[in-house]
Design a protein around this motif. Structure first.
Motif, PDB file in Angstrom:
ATOM      1  N   THR A  57      20.899-112.528  14.124  1.00  0.00           N
ATOM      2  CA  THR A  57      20.187-113.164  13.133  1.00  0.00           C
ATOM      3  C   THR A  57      20.861-114.279  12.392  1.00  0.00           C
ATOM      4  OG1 THR A  57      18.834-112.767  11.415  1.00  0.00           O
ATOM      5  CG2 THR A  57      20.701-111.522  11.563  1.00  0.00           C
ATOM      6  N   HIS A  58      20.338-115.278  11.636  1.00  0.00           N
ATOM      7  CA  HIS A  58      20.943-116.248  11.098  1.00  0.00           C
ATOM      8  C   HIS A  58      21.282-115.835   9.520  1.00  0.00           C
ATOM      9  CE1 HIS A  58      20.692-119.050  14.180  1.00  0.00           C
ATOM     10  NE2 HIS A  58      19.382-118.836  14.203  1.00  0.00           N
ATOM     11  N   THR A  59      20.646-114.646   9.223  1.00  0.00           N
ATOM     12  CA  THR A  59      20.926-114.219   7.839  1.00  0.00           C
ATOM     13  C   THR A  59      21.154-112.675   7.922  1.00  0.00           C
ATOM     14  OG1 THR A  59      19.272-116.081   6.721  1.00  0.00           O
ATOM     15  CG2 THR A  59      19.731-113.970   5.347  1.00  0.00           C
ATOM     16  N   VAL A  60      22.247-112.269   7.451  1.00  0.00           N
ATOM     17  CA  VAL A  60      22.336-110.982   7.284  1.00  0.00           C
ATOM     18  C   VAL A  60      22.293-110.338   5.756  1.00  0.00           C
ATOM     19  CG1 VAL A  60      24.244-108.919   7.648  1.00  0.00           C
ATOM     20  CG2 VAL A  60      24.184-110.823   8.996  1.00  0.00           C
ATOM     21  N   THR A  61      21.618-109.569   5.603  1.00  0.00           N
ATOM     22  CA  THR A  61      21.286-108.792   4.216  1.00  0.00           C
ATOM     23  C   THR A  61      22.085-107.374   4.197  1.00  0.00           C
ATOM     24  OG1 THR A  61      19.569-110.049   3.991  1.00  0.00           O
ATOM     25  CG2 THR A  61      19.714-108.394   2.198  1.00  0.00           C
ATOM     26  N   PRO A  62      22.936-107.068   4.174  1.00  0.00           N
ATOM     27  CA  PRO A  62      23.751-105.758   4.414  1.00  0.00           C
ATOM     28  C   PRO A  62      23.664-104.774   3.034  1.00  0.00           C
ATOM     29  CG  PRO A  62      25.640-107.320   3.865  1.00  0.00           C
ATOM     30  CD  PRO A  62      24.158-108.093   4.115  1.00  0.00           C
ATOM     31  N   LYS A  63      23.237-105.245   2.124  1.00  0.00           N
ATOM     32  CA  LYS A  63      23.142-104.443   0.832  1.00  0.00           C
ATOM     33  C   LYS A  63      21.616-103.772   0.692  1.00  0.00           C
ATOM     34  CE  LYS A  63      27.414-104.708  -0.678  1.00  0.00           C
ATOM     35  NZ  LYS A  63      28.354-103.857  -0.774  1.00  0.00           N
ATOM     36  N   GLY A  64      21.453-102.553   0.067  1.00  0.00           N
ATOM     37  CA  GLY A  64      20.403-102.003  -0.382  1.00  0.00           C
ATOM     38  C   GLY A  64      19.808-101.050   0.509  1.00  0.00           C
ATOM     39  N   GLY A  65      20.298-100.962   1.756  1.00  0.00           N
ATOM     40  CA  GLY A  65      19.652 -99.840   2.802  1.00  0.00           C
ATOM     41  C   GLY A  65      20.259 -98.551   2.769  1.00  0.00           C
ATOM     42  N   PRO A  66      19.940 -98.033   3.644  1.00  0.00           N
ATOM     43  CA  PRO A  66      20.557 -96.456   3.955  1.00  0.00           C
ATOM     44  C   PRO A  66      22.198 -96.524   4.053  1.00  0.00           C
ATOM     45  CG  PRO A  66      18.967 -96.559   5.589  1.00  0.00           C
ATOM     46  CD  PRO A  66      18.995 -97.964   4.726  1.00  0.00           C
ATOM     47  N   LEU A  67      22.900 -95.557   3.609  1.00  0.00           N
ATOM     48  CA  LEU A  67      24.157 -95.490   3.905  1.00  0.00           C
ATOM     49  C   LEU A  67      24.522 -94.831   5.338  1.00  0.00           C
ATOM     50  CD1 LEU A  67      27.177 -96.289   3.181  1.00  0.00           C
ATOM     51  CD2 LEU A  67      27.029 -94.064   2.053  1.00  0.00           C
ATOM     52  N   VAL A  68      24.995 -95.666   6.229  1.00  0.00           N
ATOM     53  CA  VAL A  68      25.166 -94.831   7.628  1.00  0.00           C
ATOM     54  C   VAL A  68      26.703 -94.109   7.481  1.00  0.00           C
ATOM     55  CG1 VAL A  68      25.573 -95.094  10.014  1.00  0.00           C
ATOM     56  CG2 VAL A  68      23.837 -96.342   8.812  1.00  0.00           C
ATOM     57  N   ILE A  69      26.730 -92.842   7.715  1.00  0.00           N
ATOM     58  CA  ILE A  69      28.077 -92.111   7.652  1.00  0.00           C
ATOM     59  C   ILE A  69      28.444 -91.492   8.976  1.00  0.00           C
ATOM     60  CG2 ILE A  69      29.073 -90.256   6.590  1.00  0.00           C
ATOM     61  CD1 ILE A  69      27.251 -90.523   4.204  1.00  0.00           C
ATOM     62  N   LEU A  70      29.436 -91.996   9.414  1.00  0.00           N
ATOM     63  CA  LEU A  70      30.267 -91.481  10.769  1.00  0.00           C
ATOM     64  C   LEU A  70      30.936 -90.255  10.469  1.00  0.00           C
ATOM     65  CD1 LEU A  70      31.099 -95.153  11.547  1.00  0.00           C
ATOM     66  CD2 LEU A  70      29.226 -93.924  12.696  1.00  0.00           C
ATOM     67  N   TYR A  71      31.462 -89.476  11.280  1.00  0.00           N
ATOM     68  CA  TYR A  71      32.243 -88.488  11.385  1.00  0.00           C
ATOM     69  C   TYR A  71      33.394 -88.772  12.207  1.00  0.00           C
ATOM     70  CZ  TYR A  71      34.656 -83.750  11.675  1.00  0.00           C
ATOM     71  OH  TYR A  71      35.257 -82.793  11.625  1.00  0.00           O
ATOM     72  N   CYS A  72      34.801 -88.562  11.638  1.00  0.00           N
ATOM     73  CA  CYS A  72      35.914 -88.719  12.456  1.00  0.00           C
ATOM     74  C   CYS A  72      36.886 -87.414  11.791  1.00  0.00           C
ATOM     75  CB  CYS A  72      36.772 -89.865  11.885  1.00  0.00           C
ATOM     76  SG  CYS A  72      35.965 -91.214  12.875  1.00  0.00           S
ATOM     77  N   SER A  73      37.313 -86.638  12.842  1.00  0.00           N
ATOM     78  CA  SER A  73      38.234 -85.490  12.510  1.00  0.00           C
ATOM     79  C   SER A  73      39.544 -85.852  11.700  1.00  0.00           C
ATOM     80  CB  SER A  73      38.442 -84.678  13.904  1.00  0.00           C
ATOM     81  OG  SER A  73      39.038 -85.559  14.782  1.00  0.00           O
ATOM     82  N   ASP A  74      40.205 -87.377  12.082  1.00  0.00           N
ATOM     83  CA  ASP A  74      41.242 -87.662  11.341  1.00  0.00           C
ATOM     84  C   ASP A  74      40.984 -88.580  10.390  1.00  0.00           C
ATOM     85  OD1 ASP A  74      43.806 -88.424  10.699  1.00  0.00           O
ATOM     86  OD2 ASP A  74      44.578 -88.235  12.437  1.00  0.00           O
ATOM     87  N   LEU A  75      40.660 -88.368   9.192  1.00  0.00           N
ATOM     88  CA  LEU A  75      40.124 -89.375   8.366  1.00  0.00           C
ATOM     89  C   LEU A  75      41.084 -90.608   8.095  1.00  0.00           C
ATOM     90  CD1 LEU A  75      37.397 -89.531   6.925  1.00  0.00           C
ATOM     91  CD2 LEU A  75      38.307 -88.565   5.016  1.00  0.00           C
ATOM     92  N   GLU A  76      42.543 -90.297   7.839  1.00  0.00           N
ATOM     93  CA  GLU A  76      43.555 -91.079   7.554  1.00  0.00           C
ATOM     94  C   GLU A  76      43.637 -92.118   8.948  1.00  0.00           C
ATOM     95  OE1 GLU A  76      43.729 -87.974   6.818  1.00  0.00           O
ATOM     96  OE2 GLU A  76      44.114 -88.148   4.625  1.00  0.00           O
ATOM     97  N   ALA A  77      43.421 -91.391   9.880  1.00  0.00           N
ATOM     98  CA  ALA A  77      43.476 -92.557  11.257  1.00  0.00           C
ATOM     99  C   ALA A  77      42.458 -93.321  11.318  1.00  0.00           C
ATOM    100  CB  ALA A  77      43.814 -91.621  12.487  1.00  0.00           C
TER     101      ALA A  77
END
Length: 118
Positions: A57-77
């Motif tokens: 798309t030409h315009t990105v509006t990244p704020k205001g939507g749901p927060l996508v949360i991913l899982y990682c076993s090693d948070l620091e990495a």
């Protein structure tokens, strides 16, 4: 035919982006996602469990939507990979009931979270 067990579940996540190649590179470097291109304006991603897409798309509006949360076993990495791939940490690692997480801004401006119970 509907997938067994898919009724009333999140099935797909789509991000509007200005630069599909840059976005693919970032998520490959950080999370090792796989990609299937469907022409120059759309790419599907897979994380091994859920699929989604990047739509040009030409315009990105990244704020205001749901927060996508991913899982990682090693948070620091994961945090290190985000920074190395060009992401910006918007909220450093913090504790919450059930684990720890951090938030980051990807190259297109979307904020996502990463959590771990380790």
């Amino acid at each position: 035919m509907a997938a067994e067990g898919a009724d009333r579940k999140i099935d797909y996540i789509e991000f509007n982006v200005q630069d599909i190649e840059r976005t693919k590179h970032f998520y490959d470097e950080v999370f090792a996602w796989t990609f299937t291109d469907y022409g120059p304006d759309y790419c599907e991603f897979g994380d091994g469990r859920l699929t989604g897409g990047f739509a040009k798309t030409h315009t990105v509006t990244p704020k205001g939507g749901p927060l996508v949360i991913l899982y990682c076993s090693d948070l620091e990495a994961a945090l290190s990979r985000v920074e190395k791939a060009g992401g910006q940490i918007s909220r450093p690692i913090f504790d919450f009931p059930g684990g720890r997480r951090f938030h980051f801004i990807d190259p297109e401006g979307y904020e996502l979270g990463v959590w771990s119970n380790a």
